[in-house]
Design an enzyme around this catalytic site. Structure first.
Site, PDB file in Angstrom:
ATOM      1  N   HIS A   1       0.856  -1.198   0.000  1.00  0.00           N
ATOM      2  CA  HIS A   1       0.000   0.000   0.000  1.00  0.00           C
ATOM      3  C   HIS A   1       0.886   1.240   0.000  1.00  0.00           C
ATOM      4  O   HIS A   1       0.783   2.108   0.865  1.00  0.00           O
ATOM      5  CB  HIS A   1      -0.938  -0.010   1.201  1.00  0.00           C
TER       6      HIS A   1
ATOM      7  N   ASP B   1      -4.812 -13.588   1.381  1.00  0.00           N
ATOM      8  CA  ASP B   1      -5.369 -12.271   1.706  1.00  0.00           C
ATOM      9  C   ASP B   1      -6.892 -12.338   1.717  1.00  0.00           C
ATOM     10  O   ASP B   1      -7.582 -11.381   1.353  1.00  0.00           O
ATOM     11  CB  ASP B   1      -4.873 -11.200   0.730  1.00  0.00           C
TER      12      ASP B   1
ATOM     13  N   ALA C   1     -13.473  -6.421  -4.517  1.00  0.00           N
ATOM     14  CA  ALA C   1     -13.785  -6.074  -3.131  1.00  0.00           C
ATOM     15  C   ALA C   1     -12.999  -6.955  -2.166  1.00  0.00           C
ATOM     16  O   ALA C   1     -13.429  -7.201  -1.044  1.00  0.00           O
ATOM     17  CB  ALA C   1     -15.292  -6.209  -2.881  1.00  0.00           C
TER      18      ALA C   1
END
Length: 395
Positions: A198, A276, A314
């Site tokens: 990120h 994940d 999502a």
């Protein structure tokens, strides 16, 4: 946990040869050729025997969420046991960016679960803290709430580490913060694996992070801006950095096969599979309401996307067995190599004894699996030599 002698028979996951695995006191005592395999083979095929799967990044499973408003130790126990049917024998519950109080409560609940139950403690190898020390920029930040993103803060991490009983073993951060190099060095000194993710960091900041001790990339290629300069950019830099192992989500939705192929060619044994997976993994297809993404849809094909914009994912809804099958089915690698990307290689990266795989003295964390050429089907799962999950078999 098992403290007696057990004999497990099947085919070695790499050689395909019939073997007998002898387990004593939860460890592998012997691995021998099985001379009497002929008669058994005539009655039914033998399952493959290999190391149990190790998931370095898991947000939840079957409706249970490590990032829910009120996570309890009971949820942690339930997830741990539910994961056995997915072949997972060690994992890192992942807590993402949120308020300081929320993160403290979440890691405390996980720690309490481990203290209450030795079996849960044996399966949870550590906690993965994904944020809040990430990029505040849209795109790079992903679905993490911007309000709680903050610069690396050692005192804050120590507060959470105290609540976790020292169990925070992986921290995902962005090295774009000026505080990052010093923070990374302190993490590494404390035995915490620092992973870059990120991020909107420059190539120079990526290199500085690696020099400070960062050694992994979190879900490489995801949690990134939709458009980047051709070069330089933070993806090329992470691929080029020899110190960084690459974790990838190989579910067929998050990364194109070409990207997986390139990462595998560049990183070789430093490429790791992670799920994940969010809490909707293991749930039936349908529409769901989630606290972060809002209305989402889990399709029949296994893809999880926003209800209002099917182009946008999502989160991941598939587990490691799915990723293994994808890697093999797309011709990217052998079954044995994909299996190791999800077991001994991640174990080696974070320093688990399970990295020894099928070797004398290794923990008897085993997965017995049937492979039909396109799908991995767990038959039996052992943790420290004790059978935790099994399907009914003839004979």
């Amino acid at each position: 946990m098992a403290h007696e002698r057990t004999v497990i028979r099947g085919r070695h996951y790499r050689s395909g040869q019939p073997i007998e695995v002898v387990v004593e006191d939860g460890k592998l005592k012997r691995i021998d050729e099985w001379e009497g395999a002929g008669d058994s083979l005539s009655q039914q095929p033998l399952p493959l025997i290999g190391p149990g799967l190790v998931d370095l990044q898991l947000n939840g499973y079957q409706g249970m969420d490590f990032n829910a408003d009120s996570i309890t130790p009971e949820v942690v126990h339930s997830v741990t046991r539910a994961l056995w049917k997915e072949g997972v024998t060690s994992y890192y519950p992942t807590v993402i960016t949120n308020s300081a109080a929320f993160i403290e409560q979440a890691v405390s609940a996980i720690a309490c679960a481990c203290e209450e139950d030795p079996l849960t403690a044996a399966c949870i190898a550590g906690i993965h803290l994904e944020g809040p020390f990430i990029s505040p920029e849209d795109g790079a930040r992903g679905a993490h709430p911007k309000a709680h993103v903050t610069a690396p803060d050692w005192e804050l991490l120590q507060r959470w580490q105290d609540a976790a009983g020292g169990r925070i073993r992986i921290v995902t951060l962005s090295p774009e913060w000026p505080e990052a190099p010093a923070f990374i060095r302190r993490c590494v000194e404390q035995g915490i694996v620092v992973s870059i993710g990120h991020t909107a960091a420059s190539p120079e900041q990526i290199r500085a992070a690696a020099e400070a001790g960062a050694s992994m990339s979190t879900h490489f290629g995801n949690g990134a801006h939709p458009v980047l300069p051709r070069h330089p950019n933070y993806l090329w830099e992470q691929l080029a950095c020899n110190e960084l192992w690459s974790c990838v989500i190989a579910d067929g939705f998050h990364l194109p096969d070409a990207v997986l192929k390139v990462v595998l060619k560049v990183k070789e044994e430093q490429m790791l599979l992670v799920s994940d997976a969010v809490h909707l993994s293991g749930m039936p297809p349908g529409a769901y309401e989630t606290p972060v993404g809002g209305r989402v849809v889990l399709t029949e094909s296994g893809r999880l996307h926003l209800a209002d914009d099917p182009r946008l994912l999502a989160g991941s809804a598939q587990m490691l067995l799915w990723s293994i099958a994808h890697m093999v089915g797309r011709g990217l690698c052998s079954l044995a190599d994909a299996w190791e990307m999800a077991s001994v290689r991640p174990a080696a990266k974070v320093g688990l004894q399970a990295a020894n795989g099928l070797e004398f003295g290794a923990p008897a964390d085993l997965l017995l699996m049937e492979w039909d050429g396109s799908k991995a089907i767990p038959v039996e799962v052992y943790k420290s030599g004790a059978s935790m999950y099994t399907t009914k078999r003839q004979g």
